[in-house]
Motif scaffolding. Structure first.
Motif, PDB file in Angstrom:
ATOM      1  N   PHE A 213       0.870  -1.171  -0.039  1.00 49.84           N
ATOM      2  CA  PHE A 213      -0.067  -0.103  -0.038  1.00 49.84           C
ATOM      3  C   PHE A 213       0.946   1.267  -0.074  1.00 49.84           C
ATOM      4  O   PHE A 213       1.943   1.389   0.489  1.00 49.84           O
ATOM      5  CB  PHE A 213      -0.850   0.082   1.227  1.00 49.84           C
ATOM      6  N   GLU A 214       0.402   2.422  -0.702  1.00 53.34           N
ATOM      7  CA  GLU A 214       1.057   3.591  -0.440  1.00 53.34           C
ATOM      8  C   GLU A 214       1.084   4.275   1.131  1.00 53.34           C
ATOM      9  O   GLU A 214       0.084   3.576   1.858  1.00 53.34           O
ATOM     10  CB  GLU A 214       0.183   4.877  -1.034  1.00 53.34           C
ATOM     11  N   ALA A 215       1.924   4.753   1.549  1.00 55.18           N
ATOM     12  CA  ALA A 215       2.343   5.180   2.938  1.00 55.18           C
ATOM     13  C   ALA A 215       1.775   6.706   2.762  1.00 55.18           C
ATOM     14  O   ALA A 215       2.664   7.454   2.273  1.00 55.18           O
ATOM     15  CB  ALA A 215       3.759   4.926   3.228  1.00 55.18           C
ATOM     16  N   LEU A 216       0.740   7.064   3.384  1.00 53.40           N
ATOM     17  CA  LEU A 216       0.419   8.306   3.422  1.00 53.40           C
ATOM     18  C   LEU A 216       0.789   9.013   4.664  1.00 53.40           C
ATOM     19  O   LEU A 216       0.462   8.588   5.567  1.00 53.40           O
ATOM     20  CB  LEU A 216      -1.014   8.472   3.381  1.00 53.40           C
ATOM     21  N   ASN A 217       1.607   9.967   4.652  1.00 49.24           N
ATOM     22  CA  ASN A 217       1.980  10.776   5.873  1.00 49.24           C
ATOM     23  C   ASN A 217       0.925  11.683   6.269  1.00 49.24           C
ATOM     24  O   ASN A 217       0.652  12.840   5.707  1.00 49.24           O
ATOM     25  CB  ASN A 217       3.184  11.413   5.573  1.00 49.24           C
ATOM     26  N   ARG A 218       0.337  11.586   7.678  1.00 53.00           N
ATOM     27  CA  ARG A 218      -0.541  12.438   8.404  1.00 53.00           C
ATOM     28  C   ARG A 218       0.047  13.441   9.138  1.00 53.00           C
ATOM     29  O   ARG A 218      -0.897  14.232   9.697  1.00 53.00           O
ATOM     30  CB  ARG A 218      -1.535  11.438   8.924  1.00 53.00           C
ATOM     31  N   ALA A 219       1.403  13.520   9.303  1.00 55.72           N
ATOM     32  CA  ALA A 219       2.168  14.102  10.202  1.00 55.72           C
ATOM     33  C   ALA A 219       2.393  15.744   9.532  1.00 55.72           C
ATOM     34  O   ALA A 219       2.684  15.739   8.247  1.00 55.72           O
ATOM     35  CB  ALA A 219       3.408  13.709  10.799  1.00 55.72           C
ATOM     36  N   PRO A 220       2.526  16.692  10.169  1.00 51.86           N
ATOM     37  CA  PRO A 220       2.884  18.150   9.541  1.00 51.86           C
ATOM     38  C   PRO A 220       4.315  17.915   9.156  1.00 51.86           C
ATOM     39  O   PRO A 220       4.995  16.881   9.674  1.00 51.86           O
ATOM     40  CB  PRO A 220       2.670  19.004  10.768  1.00 51.86           C
ATOM     41  N   PHE A 221       4.601  18.795   8.383  1.00 51.81           N
ATOM     42  CA  PHE A 221       5.704  18.921   7.655  1.00 51.81           C
ATOM     43  C   PHE A 221       7.044  18.843   8.444  1.00 51.81           C
ATOM     44  O   PHE A 221       8.183  18.443   7.981  1.00 51.81           O
ATOM     45  CB  PHE A 221       5.841  19.559   6.327  1.00 51.81           C
ATOM     46  N   ASP A 222       6.817  19.358   9.465  1.00 47.74           N
ATOM     47  CA  ASP A 222       7.939  19.676  10.390  1.00 47.74           C
ATOM     48  C   ASP A 222       8.033  18.625  11.341  1.00 47.74           C
ATOM     49  O   ASP A 222       8.838  18.929  12.437  1.00 47.74           O
ATOM     50  CB  ASP A 222       8.064  21.247  11.229  1.00 47.74           C
ATOM     51  N   GLU A 223       7.469  17.578  11.434  1.00 43.09           N
ATOM     52  CA  GLU A 223       7.553  16.527  12.520  1.00 43.09           C
ATOM     53  C   GLU A 223       7.642  15.241  11.907  1.00 43.09           C
ATOM     54  O   GLU A 223       7.829  15.128  10.680  1.00 43.09           O
ATOM     55  CB  GLU A 223       6.133  16.291  13.178  1.00 43.09           C
ATOM     56  N   MET A 224       8.069  13.865  12.578  1.00 47.67           N
ATOM     57  CA  MET A 224       8.530  12.707  12.017  1.00 47.67           C
ATOM     58  C   MET A 224       6.955  12.328  11.520  1.00 47.67           C
ATOM     59  O   MET A 224       6.069  12.411  11.869  1.00 47.67           O
ATOM     60  CB  MET A 224       8.841  11.953  13.506  1.00 47.67           C
ATOM     61  N   PRO A 225       7.395  11.720  10.345  1.00 47.93           N
ATOM     62  CA  PRO A 225       6.197  11.084   9.398  1.00 47.93           C
ATOM     63  C   PRO A 225       5.575  10.045  10.310  1.00 47.93           C
ATOM     64  O   PRO A 225       5.901   9.509  11.236  1.00 47.93           O
ATOM     65  CB  PRO A 225       6.747  10.539   8.265  1.00 47.93           C
ATOM     66  N   ASP A 226       4.230  10.184  10.073  1.00 52.58           N
ATOM     67  CA  ASP A 226       3.232   9.269  10.629  1.00 52.58           C
ATOM     68  C   ASP A 226       2.516   8.513   9.643  1.00 52.58           C
ATOM     69  O   ASP A 226       1.664   9.158   9.125  1.00 52.58           O
ATOM     70  CB  ASP A 226       2.271  10.109  11.717  1.00 52.58           C
ATOM     71  N   TYR A 227       2.832   7.312   9.157  1.00 49.98           N
ATOM     72  CA  TYR A 227       2.588   6.738   7.880  1.00 49.98           C
ATOM     73  C   TYR A 227       0.992   6.074   8.118  1.00 49.98           C
ATOM     74  O   TYR A 227       1.083   5.255   9.219  1.00 49.98           O
ATOM     75  CB  TYR A 227       3.347   5.950   7.141  1.00 49.98           C
ATOM     76  N   GLN A 228       0.082   6.228   7.518  1.00 48.99           N
ATOM     77  CA  GLN A 228      -1.232   5.542   7.380  1.00 48.99           C
ATOM     78  C   GLN A 228      -1.217   4.639   5.935  1.00 48.99           C
ATOM     79  O   GLN A 228      -0.685   5.183   5.118  1.00 48.99           O
ATOM     80  CB  GLN A 228      -2.135   6.334   7.720  1.00 48.99           C
ATOM     81  N   LYS A 229      -2.207   3.761   6.002  1.00 50.21           N
ATOM     82  CA  LYS A 229      -2.489   2.812   4.973  1.00 50.21           C
ATOM     83  C   LYS A 229      -3.318   3.603   3.765  1.00 50.21           C
ATOM     84  O   LYS A 229      -4.394   4.463   4.105  1.00 50.21           O
ATOM     85  CB  LYS A 229      -2.893   1.543   5.224  1.00 50.21           C
TER      86      LYS A 229
END
Length: 246
Positions: A218-234
């Motif tokens: 699956f694509e890993a969608l980053n839900r975190a703000p650009f200045d924070e560690m990525p938070d990947y969701q499916k």
């Protein structure tokens, strides 16, 4: 005299068979974690259940021992205590205890983690290979080995091969891959399993589900703000692969 000699020889053979092994030298891998991942599918859950340490390398001649957990490398001094039991002294007055139990190397339970068991690696990684490579290659062979067919997604109908050295053939847009074992990639993926796919100098993270003979990527969608560690969701499924019977 001859019967007595025969008895002594027989006793010696039995005693030798009963004596525990005392040579811990070599590379030891966490086979239980590999088997659990291969049988049940979830790599993250297998590593949590049977880790965190994935590999031990022991060099008795240099009195050195090191472990890898897929993210960190711990290096210490090997100290023999009793027959088949060893202490590893690390910087900062920190210790681990290992013992040989049959053909397994057991890491004693501590306040940090439970008992963990390791077996000798079937093959030795090259001398210049990063720590943990023997475990990684054994995992790749068991977990992703064999021939996969693309059932859905770009390249449908084509064959995919995941090699134990991190090369992948037949998956459009990728020539290298790496499974996430620990560290930042695991923190970014949360409850999901993730892998890295790379072509040339360009690569990106993906999430996956391994369910029996099927592998969904699956694509890993980053839900975190650009200045924070990525938070990947499916995100959307990009590929569905099916492994042929081995």
């Amino acid at each position: 005299m001859r019967p007595c000699l025969s008895l002594l020889l027989a006793y010696g053979v039995l005693a030798g068979c009963a004596s525990p092994p005392s040579d811990p030298n070599g590379t030891w891998i966490n086979r239980a974690a590999i088997e659990a991942a291969s049988e049940h599918g979830s790599l993250r859950e297998a590593l949590l259940a049977y880790g965190p340490n994935l590999e031990w390398q022991i060099d008795g001649q240099r009195q050195q021992a090191s472990f890898s957990n897929g993210f960190e490398l711990g290096e210490g001094q090997l100290v023999g205590e009793d027959l088949g039991r060893f202490r590893i002294d690390f910087y900062g007055d920190y210790h681990e205890y290992l013992s040989l139990d049959g053909d397994e190397l057991a890491q004693q339970a501590s306040g940090v983690w439970p008992e963990q068991r390791f077996v000798r690696a079937d093959s030795v990684a090259p001398a210049d290979a990063p720590p943990g490579s023997a475990f990684e290659q054994a995992l790749y062979r068991s977990y992703l080995g064999g021939t996969w067919t693309i059932r859905q997604g770009q390249g449908e109908g084509g064959l995919v091969l995941f090699h134990s050295d991190g090369q992948v053939q037949g998956l459009p847009g990728a020539e290298r891959y790496a499974l996430c074992l620990a560290g930042d990639c695991a923190a970014m993926s949360g409850e999901h399993d993730s892998l890295w796919l790379q072509l040339g100098e360009q690569g990106q993270a993906w999430l996956f589900e391994h369910d029996g003979p099927q592998l969904s990527i699956f694509e890993a969608l980053n839900r975190a703000p650009f200045d924070e560690m990525p938070d990947y969701q499916k995100g959307a499924q990009r590929w569905l692969l099916e492994r042929r019977s081995q």
